[in-house]
Scaffold this motif. Structure first.
Motif, mmCIF file in Angstrom:
data_model
loop_
_atom_site.group_PDB
_atom_site.id
_atom_site.type_symbol
_atom_site.label_atom_id
_atom_site.label_comp_id
_atom_site.label_asym_id
_atom_site.label_seq_id
_atom_site.Cartn_x
_atom_site.Cartn_y
_atom_site.Cartn_z
ATOM 1 N N GLN A 151 5.943 5.618 15.638
ATOM 2 C CA GLN A 151 6.935 6.184 15.214
ATOM 3 C C GLN A 151 8.348 5.705 14.737
ATOM 4 O OE1 GLN A 151 8.257 8.834 18.349
ATOM 5 N NE2 GLN A 151 8.743 10.288 17.187
ATOM 6 N N ASP A 152 9.021 3.956 15.625
ATOM 7 C CA ASP A 152 9.352 3.162 15.377
ATOM 8 C C ASP A 152 9.122 2.184 14.208
ATOM 9 O OD1 ASP A 152 8.144 1.396 16.886
ATOM 10 O OD2 ASP A 152 9.357 1.287 18.277
ATOM 11 N N PHE A 153 8.245 2.250 13.457
ATOM 12 C CA PHE A 153 7.953 0.886 12.867
ATOM 13 C C PHE A 153 8.770 1.032 11.409
ATOM 14 C CE2 PHE A 153 5.948 -1.311 8.806
ATOM 15 C CZ PHE A 153 5.774 -2.564 10.004
ATOM 16 N N GLN A 154 9.627 -0.060 11.130
ATOM 17 C CA GLN A 154 10.887 0.210 9.657
ATOM 18 C C GLN A 154 11.827 0.903 10.468
ATOM 19 O OE1 GLN A 154 7.796 0.100 6.697
ATOM 20 N NE2 GLN A 154 7.659 -1.850 6.890
ATOM 21 N N GLU A 155 12.003 1.363 11.339
ATOM 22 C CA GLU A 155 12.791 2.508 11.320
ATOM 23 C C GLU A 155 13.724 1.417 12.136
ATOM 24 O OE1 GLU A 155 11.845 6.023 13.193
ATOM 25 O OE2 GLU A 155 10.892 6.912 11.655
ATOM 26 N N GLU A 156 13.861 0.692 12.999
ATOM 27 C CA GLU A 156 14.269 -0.492 13.687
ATOM 28 C C GLU A 156 15.561 -1.022 13.026
ATOM 29 O OE1 GLU A 156 15.430 -0.095 17.451
ATOM 30 O OE2 GLU A 156 13.397 1.574 17.636
ATOM 31 N N SER A 157 16.771 -1.258 13.537
ATOM 32 C CA SER A 157 17.606 -2.417 12.739
ATOM 33 C C SER A 157 17.767 -3.577 13.202
ATOM 34 C CB SER A 157 18.572 -1.621 12.612
ATOM 35 O OG SER A 157 19.749 -2.076 12.127
ATOM 36 N N ILE A 158 18.137 -4.192 12.731
ATOM 37 C CA ILE A 158 17.719 -5.764 14.440
ATOM 38 C C ILE A 158 19.764 -5.709 14.245
ATOM 39 C CG2 ILE A 158 18.333 -8.712 13.953
ATOM 40 C CD1 ILE A 158 16.595 -8.412 11.316
ATOM 41 N N ILE B 296 1.002 -0.971 0.182
ATOM 42 C CA ILE B 296 -0.006 -0.036 0.331
ATOM 43 C C ILE B 296 0.718 1.425 0.093
ATOM 44 C CG2 ILE B 296 -1.888 1.519 1.497
ATOM 45 C CD1 ILE B 296 -2.494 -1.354 2.640
ATOM 46 N N HIS B 297 0.572 1.892 -1.126
ATOM 47 C CA HIS B 297 1.893 3.049 -0.933
ATOM 48 C C HIS B 297 1.136 4.195 -0.474
ATOM 49 C CE1 HIS B 297 4.556 6.373 -2.869
ATOM 50 N NE2 HIS B 297 3.494 7.219 -3.382
ATOM 51 N N PRO B 298 1.313 5.339 0.673
ATOM 52 C CA PRO B 298 3.400 4.964 0.651
ATOM 53 C C PRO B 298 3.491 4.812 1.799
ATOM 54 C CG PRO B 298 2.107 7.023 1.761
ATOM 55 C CD PRO B 298 1.393 6.382 1.491
ATOM 56 N N LEU B 299 2.555 3.536 2.730
ATOM 57 C CA LEU B 299 3.288 2.463 3.551
ATOM 58 C C LEU B 299 4.239 1.465 3.463
ATOM 59 C CD1 LEU B 299 -0.833 2.167 5.327
ATOM 60 C CD2 LEU B 299 1.342 4.120 6.105
ATOM 61 N N GLY B 300 4.105 1.015 1.888
ATOM 62 C CA GLY B 300 4.779 -0.097 2.049
ATOM 63 C C GLY B 300 4.451 -1.375 2.099
ATOM 64 N N PRO B 301 5.167 -2.295 2.522
ATOM 65 C CA PRO B 301 4.807 -4.284 2.547
ATOM 66 C C PRO B 301 3.610 -3.862 3.787
ATOM 67 C CG PRO B 301 7.035 -3.982 3.276
ATOM 68 C CD PRO B 301 6.663 -2.334 2.415
ATOM 69 N N LEU C 275 -3.984 6.970 7.151
ATOM 70 C CA LEU C 275 -3.271 5.457 8.151
ATOM 71 C C LEU C 275 -1.173 5.838 8.581
ATOM 72 C CD1 LEU C 275 -4.532 2.539 5.682
ATOM 73 C CD2 LEU C 275 -4.395 2.528 8.835
ATOM 74 N N VAL C 276 -1.094 6.606 7.671
ATOM 75 C CA VAL C 276 0.367 7.598 7.504
ATOM 76 C C VAL C 276 0.351 8.544 8.426
ATOM 77 C CG1 VAL C 276 1.971 8.934 6.128
ATOM 78 C CG2 VAL C 276 0.856 7.034 4.850
ATOM 79 N N ARG C 277 -0.412 8.871 9.331
ATOM 80 C CA ARG C 277 -0.366 9.700 10.221
ATOM 81 C C ARG C 277 -0.445 9.073 11.236
ATOM 82 N NH1 ARG C 277 -4.536 13.193 7.654
ATOM 83 N NH2 ARG C 277 -5.822 12.396 8.361
ATOM 84 N N CYS C 278 -1.269 7.855 11.339
ATOM 85 C CA CYS C 278 -0.578 6.675 12.709
ATOM 86 C C CYS C 278 0.364 5.537 13.240
ATOM 87 C CB CYS C 278 -2.274 6.084 13.084
ATOM 88 S SG CYS C 278 -3.282 7.087 13.462
#
Length: 399
Positions: free
Chosen positions: A174-181, A56-61, A168-171
């Protein structure tokens, strides 16, 4: 699953909740831009939560989960609603689909979602079939009774879907997909050595998911990655002109790898990395302290995300129980919970040991941790527990 596909556990989980025939399945199709959910005028067409992986653009997968109506009063209604409640635990963002003015049930579900700190978007659906005054009145009631500003759509005619995507983008957490393993342990150009098993749980021709995801994450962090096994560890270390910055190993061979690692190299495991990535590493480390307090009369729950058939020398069913009983005594009671099975009442346990949870999204793992914390039961994970049992937990790179 192809390696080119984003694993479901790494997708944004969007749960669609509402009453029977409020248009939830039609909304799933509108968001996906294709017919991925079965729709019908017959009440109760969706009987169990059904998840669809979409972009879903711009959310991604994303993973869209269509749920049964929470007003289902059929013979199987109670079971279906129970499964819909189960979907709450995995939901990153909830869409509450509303098509009527009685909001008593919706108020209960908003409360459940807020208890889980899940963002909620109220969606007034079927606006094409509702009088404008009804929509206006409903919007006002939603604001007053639910404390939410509603997004108006007609899922059937694909109207208002752009506004819903914006909401959806506003919600987005904050850390979704910004975290790195691995990002908190490495810098660009670091040499990282991965010690990966070749055994019954990772047979010929495949790697397990945490290994694949870790390799990709290291590449994104611009590290130099070298893979080896315990059998070729000496040769791998000798091939390097200087010690690796970090060694990541399978938890089961912690002692062997720790014995051979250069003093300059930090050490962690795939399971410990995922303890931080998918859960709460501080809670897991604190929970491992309960191992010292176990007695032969204690009871331990081992929870794993994969509902696979037991394998010889299985880490959760065989190896960890063996280590625990060697430390505590043969009388120690150990229960297993696989896949979605996880007791609501944890009060009978002295410790929970969770797997790395590569198959679960972070929200679901955090909800399990919160359930344990609320009931006063310590919780740790496979890698942290094994490190504690082998006496090297204080020697791992945890941050």
């Amino acid at each position: 699953m192809e390696l080119s596909q984003t694993p479901g556990a790494n997708r944004l989980h969007i749960g669609i909740f509402g009453r029977t025939n409020s248009g939830k399945s039609t909304l799933v199709n509108a968001l996906a831009g294709q017919e991925v959910a079965l729709t019908s005028q017959v009440a109760g067409t969706t009987t169990d939560p059904v998840s669809k992986a979409v972009e879903i653009h711009p959310l991604g997968p994303c993973l869209l989960t269509d749920t049964a109506g929470f007003d289902d009063d059929s013979a199987l209604g109670e079971l279906r609603i129970g499964r819909t409640r189960g979907a709450l635990e995995k939901t990153d963002i909830a869409l509450l689909v509303i098509a009527g003015e009685d909001l008593r049930l919706e108020r209960e579900w908003v409360k459940l979602l807020r208890e889980r700190k899940t963002p909620v978007i109220a969606v007034i659906n079927q606006t094409d079939a509702l009088p404008s005054q009804t929509v206006k009145r409903l919007r006002s009631s939603i604001r007053e009774e639910l404390g939410l500003d509603a997004v108006e759509v007609s899922a059937l005619k694909r109207q208002g879907i752009g506004r819903l995507r914006d909401a959806l983008v506003r919600c987005l957490p904050q850390d979704f997909q910004e975290e790195s393993i691995t990002g908190y342990l490495v810098s660009p150009q670091d040499v990282v050595l991965l010690v990966m098993p070749q055994d019954i749980q990772a047979p010929k021709g495949r790697l397990i998911l945490p290994q694949v995801q870790t390799i990709r994450d290291l590449m994104e962090n611009r590290c130099l990655v070298l893979c080896t096994t315990t059998a070729t560890l000496d040769a791998a270390l000798s091939a390097l002109s200087s010690p690796p910055s970090l060694i990541i190993t399978d938890s089961q061979v912690f002692p062997q790898v720790y014995e051979k690692k250069p003093p300059e190299s930090r050490l962690t495991s795939f399971s410990v990395l995922f303890a931080a990535y998918k859960g709460d590493i501080r809670e897991f480390v604190a929970g491992a302290g309960a191992i010292q307090r176990l007695t032969p009369d204690s009871r331990v729950l081992i929870a794993e995300a994969c509902a696979h058939s037991p394998l010889e020398e299985d880490i959760g069913r065989v190896k960890i129980p063996r280590l625990l009983r060697k430390r505590v005594g043969e009388g120690l009671k150990v229960d297993m919970a696989a896949g979605m099975e996880f007791p609501e009442d944890l009060s009978g346990y002295d410790l929970i040991i969770h797997c790395g949870a590569c198959m679960f999204n972070r929200k679901y793992v955090l909800n399990r941790i919160e359930s344990a914390r609320r009931q006063g039961v310590p919780i740790t994970n496979y890698g942290v527990a094994i490190a504690a049992l082998t006496g090297i937990l204080d020697k791992l790179a945890l941050q």
